[in-house]
Write a protein that holds these residues in place. Sequence first.
Motif, PDB file in Angstrom:
ATOM      1  N   TRP A 119       6.821   9.605  -7.032  1.00 51.52           N
ATOM      2  CA  TRP A 119       7.562   9.835  -5.800  1.00 51.52           C
ATOM      3  C   TRP A 119       7.086  11.098  -5.093  1.00 51.52           C
ATOM      4  O   TRP A 119       6.865  11.087  -3.876  1.00 51.52           O
ATOM      5  N   VAL A 120       6.905  12.194  -5.824  1.00 51.90           N
ATOM      6  CA  VAL A 120       6.506  13.445  -5.171  1.00 51.90           C
ATOM      7  C   VAL A 120       5.104  13.327  -4.578  1.00 51.90           C
ATOM      8  O   VAL A 120       4.823  13.897  -3.517  1.00 51.90           O
ATOM      9  N   GLU A 168       0.849  -1.185   0.000  1.00 48.84           N
ATOM     10  CA  GLU A 168       0.000   0.000   0.000  1.00 48.84           C
ATOM     11  C   GLU A 168       0.884   1.234   0.000  1.00 48.84           C
ATOM     12  O   GLU A 168       1.795   1.356   0.810  1.00 48.84           O
ATOM     13  N   VAL A 169       0.602   2.143  -0.935  1.00 48.19           N
ATOM     14  CA  VAL A 169       1.361   3.381  -1.043  1.00 48.19           C
ATOM     15  C   VAL A 169       0.363   4.532  -1.002  1.00 48.19           C
ATOM     16  O   VAL A 169      -0.522   4.626  -1.848  1.00 48.19           O
ATOM     17  N   ARG A 170       0.514   5.380  -0.002  1.00 54.46           N
ATOM     18  CA  ARG A 170      -0.345   6.549   0.121  1.00 54.46           C
ATOM     19  C   ARG A 170       0.201   7.657  -0.757  1.00 54.46           C
ATOM     20  O   ARG A 170       1.399   7.953  -0.724  1.00 54.46           O
ATOM     21  N   LEU A 171      -0.670   8.266  -1.547  1.00 58.31           N
ATOM     22  CA  LEU A 171      -0.306   9.366  -2.430  1.00 58.31           C
ATOM     23  C   LEU A 171      -1.191  10.558  -2.100  1.00 58.31           C
ATOM     24  O   LEU A 171      -2.363  10.389  -1.761  1.00 58.31           O
ATOM     25  N   ALA A 222       2.370  12.784   0.730  1.00 58.98           N
ATOM     26  CA  ALA A 222       1.534  12.035   1.675  1.00 58.98           C
ATOM     27  C   ALA A 222       2.319  11.592   2.905  1.00 58.98           C
ATOM     28  O   ALA A 222       1.755  11.464   3.990  1.00 58.98           O
ATOM     29  N   ASN A 223       3.618  11.349   2.733  1.00 59.03           N
ATOM     30  CA  ASN A 223       4.420  10.796   3.834  1.00 59.03           C
ATOM     31  C   ASN A 223       5.808  11.420   3.793  1.00 59.03           C
ATOM     32  O   ASN A 223       6.660  11.005   3.009  1.00 59.03           O
ATOM     33  N   LYS A 224       6.028  12.381   4.638  1.00 64.82           N
ATOM     34  CA  LYS A 224       7.306  13.119   4.654  1.00 64.82           C
ATOM     35  C   LYS A 224       8.497  12.228   5.020  1.00 64.82           C
ATOM     36  O   LYS A 224       9.636  12.601   4.832  1.00 64.82           O
ATOM     37  N   GLU A 225       8.222  11.035   5.538  1.00 68.49           N
ATOM     38  CA  GLU A 225       9.281  10.135   5.989  1.00 68.49           C
ATOM     39  C   GLU A 225       9.829   9.209   4.899  1.00 68.49           C
ATOM     40  O   GLU A 225      10.777   8.470   5.160  1.00 68.49           O
TER      41      GLU A 225
END
Length: 120
Positions: free
Chosen positions: A75-76, A11-14, A81-84
């Motif tokens: 990627w951006v 799962e990838v949050r965008l 979504a996730n600064k980490e």
Amino acid sequence: MEKTIIIDGKEVRLKSTAGTPMRYKAQFGKDYLGEVMKLYQIAQKIGLKPEGLSEEQSLKLLESIDFEVFYNIVWVLAKTANKEIKPPLDWLDEFEEFPLVDILPEIQDLIASTIQTKKK
């Protein structure tokens, strides 16, 4: 706008915000809107049915696509979504597969939300 997609079984949050274009420029030194236009061209080229092309035409099509634009935009959106998340190359190394044809339709609405107007 935010959504979660599956890439290589993960799962990838965008997320797309007003800051996404500035984050893109800060990371890659390129104009986000100009890169989105390149991505649109990729989408149109992929829309061509590969089975309708000769082998030579298929190779020329692949040679003409700048896949870096695609990876950078995904990627951006993930970074927004996730600064980490890791820097682009390290993040991409976490995936064995990154299916362009499956991901592109998933991110279209996120990209559109950044560049479209709400004027009526």
